[in-house]
Scaffold this active site. Structure first.
Site, PDB file in Angstrom:
ATOM      1  N   GLU A  19     -81.404 -27.871 -24.966  1.00 39.09           N
ATOM      2  CA  GLU A  19     -80.342 -27.181 -24.818  1.00 39.09           C
ATOM      3  C   GLU A  19     -79.883 -26.313 -26.235  1.00 39.09           C
ATOM      4  OE1 GLU A  19     -76.427 -28.936 -23.553  1.00 39.09           O
ATOM      5  OE2 GLU A  19     -75.881 -28.537 -25.452  1.00 39.09           O
ATOM      6  N   ASP A 127     -64.199 -28.504 -22.669  1.00 39.90           N
ATOM      7  CA  ASP A 127     -63.284 -29.340 -23.555  1.00 39.90           C
ATOM      8  C   ASP A 127     -61.965 -28.495 -23.808  1.00 39.90           C
ATOM      9  OD1 ASP A 127     -64.740 -31.837 -24.168  1.00 39.90           O
ATOM     10  OD2 ASP A 127     -66.007 -30.852 -25.382  1.00 39.90           O
ATOM     11  N   TYR A 180     -71.559 -39.241 -17.617  1.00 39.98           N
ATOM     12  CA  TYR A 180     -71.482 -39.811 -18.910  1.00 39.98           C
ATOM     13  C   TYR A 180     -71.639 -41.286 -18.904  1.00 39.98           C
ATOM     14  CZ  TYR A 180     -68.994 -35.525 -19.610  1.00 39.98           C
ATOM     15  OH  TYR A 180     -68.785 -34.010 -19.612  1.00 39.98           O
TER      16      TYR A 180
HETATM   17  P1  FAD Z   1     -65.100 -32.951 -15.122  1.00 34.97           P
HETATM   18  O1  FAD Z   1     -66.311 -33.520 -14.338  1.00 34.97           O
HETATM   19  O2  FAD Z   1     -63.929 -32.048 -14.516  1.00 34.97           O
HETATM   20  O3  FAD Z   1     -64.541 -34.484 -15.731  1.00 34.97           O
HETATM   21  C1  FAD Z   1     -63.387 -34.155 -16.909  1.00 34.97           C
HETATM   22  C2  FAD Z   1     -62.559 -35.688 -16.718  1.00 34.97           C
HETATM   23  O4  FAD Z   1     -61.408 -35.491 -15.523  1.00 34.97           O
HETATM   24  C3  FAD Z   1     -63.226 -36.885 -16.408  1.00 34.97           C
HETATM   25  O5  FAD Z   1     -62.641 -37.897 -17.250  1.00 34.97           O
HETATM   26  C4  FAD Z   1     -63.193 -37.097 -14.971  1.00 34.97           C
HETATM   27  O6  FAD Z   1     -63.255 -38.411 -14.713  1.00 34.97           O
HETATM   28  C5  FAD Z   1     -61.729 -36.574 -14.605  1.00 34.97           C
HETATM   29  N1  FAD Z   1     -61.877 -35.843 -13.417  1.00 34.97           N
HETATM   30  C6  FAD Z   1     -62.461 -35.291 -12.650  1.00 34.97           C
HETATM   31  N2  FAD Z   1     -62.126 -34.901 -11.575  1.00 34.97           N
HETATM   32  C7  FAD Z   1     -61.054 -35.261 -11.229  1.00 34.97           C
HETATM   33  C8  FAD Z   1     -59.922 -34.804 -10.514  1.00 34.97           C
HETATM   34  N3  FAD Z   1     -60.156 -34.288  -9.457  1.00 34.97           N
HETATM   35  N4  FAD Z   1     -58.758 -35.695 -10.735  1.00 34.97           N
HETATM   36  C9  FAD Z   1     -58.528 -36.288 -11.668  1.00 34.97           C
HETATM   37  N5  FAD Z   1     -59.511 -36.543 -12.797  1.00 34.97           N
HETATM   38  C10 FAD Z   1     -60.667 -35.769 -12.490  1.00 34.97           C
HETATM   39  N6  FAD Z   1     -68.569 -28.056 -22.894  1.00 34.97           N
HETATM   40  C11 FAD Z   1     -68.313 -26.580 -23.120  1.00 34.97           C
HETATM   41  O7  FAD Z   1     -67.154 -26.350 -23.468  1.00 34.97           O
HETATM   42  N7  FAD Z   1     -69.322 -25.873 -23.430  1.00 34.97           N
HETATM   43  C12 FAD Z   1     -70.377 -26.326 -22.833  1.00 34.97           C
HETATM   44  O8  FAD Z   1     -71.448 -25.572 -22.827  1.00 34.97           O
HETATM   45  C13 FAD Z   1     -70.652 -27.629 -22.632  1.00 34.97           C
HETATM   46  N8  FAD Z   1     -71.887 -28.232 -22.083  1.00 34.97           N
HETATM   47  C14 FAD Z   1     -72.055 -29.505 -21.753  1.00 34.97           C
HETATM   48  C15 FAD Z   1     -73.308 -30.106 -21.590  1.00 34.97           C
HETATM   49  C16 FAD Z   1     -73.656 -31.425 -21.091  1.00 34.97           C
HETATM   50  C17 FAD Z   1     -74.788 -31.917 -20.918  1.00 34.97           C
HETATM   51  C18 FAD Z   1     -72.544 -32.358 -21.104  1.00 34.97           C
HETATM   52  C19 FAD Z   1     -72.744 -33.759 -20.933  1.00 34.97           C
HETATM   53  C20 FAD Z   1     -71.139 -31.799 -21.775  1.00 34.97           C
HETATM   54  C21 FAD Z   1     -70.942 -30.485 -22.115  1.00 34.97           C
HETATM   55  N9  FAD Z   1     -69.929 -29.904 -22.436  1.00 34.97           N
HETATM   56  C22 FAD Z   1     -69.408 -28.468 -22.737  1.00 34.97           C
HETATM   57  C23 FAD Z   1     -68.645 -30.636 -22.610  1.00 34.97           C
HETATM   58  C24 FAD Z   1     -67.774 -30.797 -21.202  1.00 34.97           C
HETATM   59  O9  FAD Z   1     -67.219 -29.532 -21.133  1.00 34.97           O
HETATM   60  C25 FAD Z   1     -66.822 -31.789 -21.790  1.00 34.97           C
HETATM   61  O10 FAD Z   1     -67.117 -33.286 -21.756  1.00 34.97           O
HETATM   62  C26 FAD Z   1     -65.347 -31.735 -20.881  1.00 34.97           C
HETATM   63  O11 FAD Z   1     -64.332 -32.716 -21.364  1.00 34.97           O
HETATM   64  C27 FAD Z   1     -65.710 -32.588 -19.635  1.00 34.97           C
HETATM   65  O12 FAD Z   1     -66.383 -31.630 -18.841  1.00 34.97           O
HETATM   66  P2  FAD Z   1     -66.945 -32.114 -17.005  1.00 34.97           P
HETATM   67  O13 FAD Z   1     -67.537 -31.094 -16.452  1.00 34.97           O
HETATM   68  O14 FAD Z   1     -67.841 -33.391 -17.245  1.00 34.97           O
HETATM   69  O15 FAD Z   1     -65.453 -32.205 -16.453  1.00 34.97           O
END
Ligand code: FAD
Length: 318
Positions: A19, A127, A180
């Site tokens: 990445e 985030d 995670y």
């Molecule tokens: P989600 O899957 O939406 O989860 C977020 C939180 O909400 C979790 O605690 C989950 O348990 C909870 N949740 C999920 N769905 C629901 C629901 N329907 N109702 C209630 N709660 C729910 N960030 C960036 O800004 N740019 C990037 O390019 C980027 N790249 C990344 C690459 C990787 C491999 C990883 C692991 C993370 C990356 N991130 C990036 C960080 C990521 O955006 C953050 O960790 C963010 O806080 C959560 O994203 P997610 O897609 O896991 O969210």
């Protein structure tokens, strides 16, 4: 080519991928090429390009007024993906986030990707922006990554935001999502986090890339729990070497992960960044070797635009 097709045709050899971050605004594309060039000889299967939403700063104006200014420090994700494919013929995976996009803007971004021949996307919530205490949904946008996955999967079936569109061509994106091993920091516990992870898979995501971790046991336990929860898609571990003294506190704080005691014992003996890097690279090599022995589909390295340490690791492992 889609990431899932690469995984399914790997014939037992784990895939190597990494990445990168778009450069800070004002820097040219050469810095991207400089970070990719040293890794090309190891035949990366795909390269992910992160997405960074706007940040807000306050500028002092006349009479002491503060003006709130929105700026994006690292623009260019889609263009960088296209430039990489053009130069290296390596597939790219642009990250797409919910934050800062309404549904129509998301759709337009996906249309751009399709026109550029990009087959993959990593669907993320993003985030919270630094000036906000928690993630705020953009007006007309998505609250969670699962909603974004649903939109992309819908487009793959020919469903667009404008439901009056007739004979809209379906897209064909392979969708990856984040997982995670040490649970997402907002989730009350891992069971709840896995419940929502499964929702992303049920909505159409085909594979998972994990947040970085330094303790392989946490990854193996995470995979077992995913399988118990009915999450059967490939899970690619994401890892990163610690390469300087600041990382020792920064990584756990920023990524909400723990450093194993045996690792910190060695790290805390180090006096310089070079010493830390040597220990960090060795740890990451050992992690990679064990992950490969256990038959992971691939290893994804978070380079953060610096390839020297990753090269040392990949040279030994792949
Ligand atoms: P989600 O899957 O939406 O989860 C977020 C939180 O909400 C979790 O605690 C989950 O348990 C909870 N949740 C999920 N769905 C629901 C629901 N329907 N109702 C209630 N709660 C729910 N960030 C960036 O800004 N740019 C990037 O390019 C980027 N790249 C990344 C690459 C990787 C491999 C990883 C692991 C993370 C990356 N991130 C990036 C960080 C990521 O955006 C953050 O960790 C963010 O806080 C959560 O994203 P997610 O897609 O896991 O969210």
């Amino acid at each position: 080519m889609k990431v899932i097709e690469k995984i399914n045709s790997q014939k037992g050899k784990p895939l190597f991928s990494f990445e990168i971050l778009p450069p800070l605004k004002g820097n040219g594309i050469q810095s991207i090429y400089d970070s990719i060039d040293p890794l090309v000889e190891f035949n990366p299967s795909f390269i992910n390009v992160t997405y960074h939403r706007e940040e807000y700063t306050y500028k002092k104006r006349e009479k002491g007024y503060l003006e709130k200014i929105s700026m994006r420090k690292r623009p260019g994700t889609v263009a960088i993906c296209a430039a990489i494919f053009n130069k290296y013929k390596i597939d790219t995976v642009p990250h797409l986030i919910c934050g800062g996009f309404n549904r129509e803007e998301t759709e337009n971004a996906l249309i751009d990707l399709q026109f550029l021949g990009i087959d993959n996307v990593l669907a993320l919530r993003g985030d919270p922006i630094k000036t906000e205490p928690h993630f705020n949904t953009t007006d007309g946008g998505h609250a969670y990554a699962v909603d974004l996955v649903q939109q992309i999967d819908g487009m793959n079936k020919g469903v667009y935001v404008d439901d009056e569109l007739r004979d809209a061509q379906p897209t064909s994106f392979c969708i990856g999502v984040a997982g995670y091993p040490e649970k997402h920091f907002e989730a009350p516990n891992q069971t709840v986090d896995l419940h929502y992870l499964k929702q992303k898979i049920d909505a159409g995501a085909e594979y998972i890339v994990t947040q970085l971790f330094f303790d392989n046991q946490k990854f193996f336990q995470f995979v077992d729990k995913c399988r118990e929860a009915g999450i059967m898609v490939p899970i690619i571990p994401g890892i990163k070497p610690i390469t300087n003294l600041k990382h020792i506190n920064f990584m756990p704080k920023f990524f909400h992960v723990e450093l194993p005691e045996a690792f910190t014992k060695e790290l805390l003996k180090c006096k310089t960044d070079a010493e830390v890097s040597a220990v960090g690279v060795e740890w990451c090599i050992a992690q990679s070797k064990e992950l490969m022995q256990k038959g992971v589909p691939g290893i994804h390295y978070f380079t953060m635009g610096k390839s020297t340490a990753t090269k040392k690791i990949v040279k030994t492992v792949f």
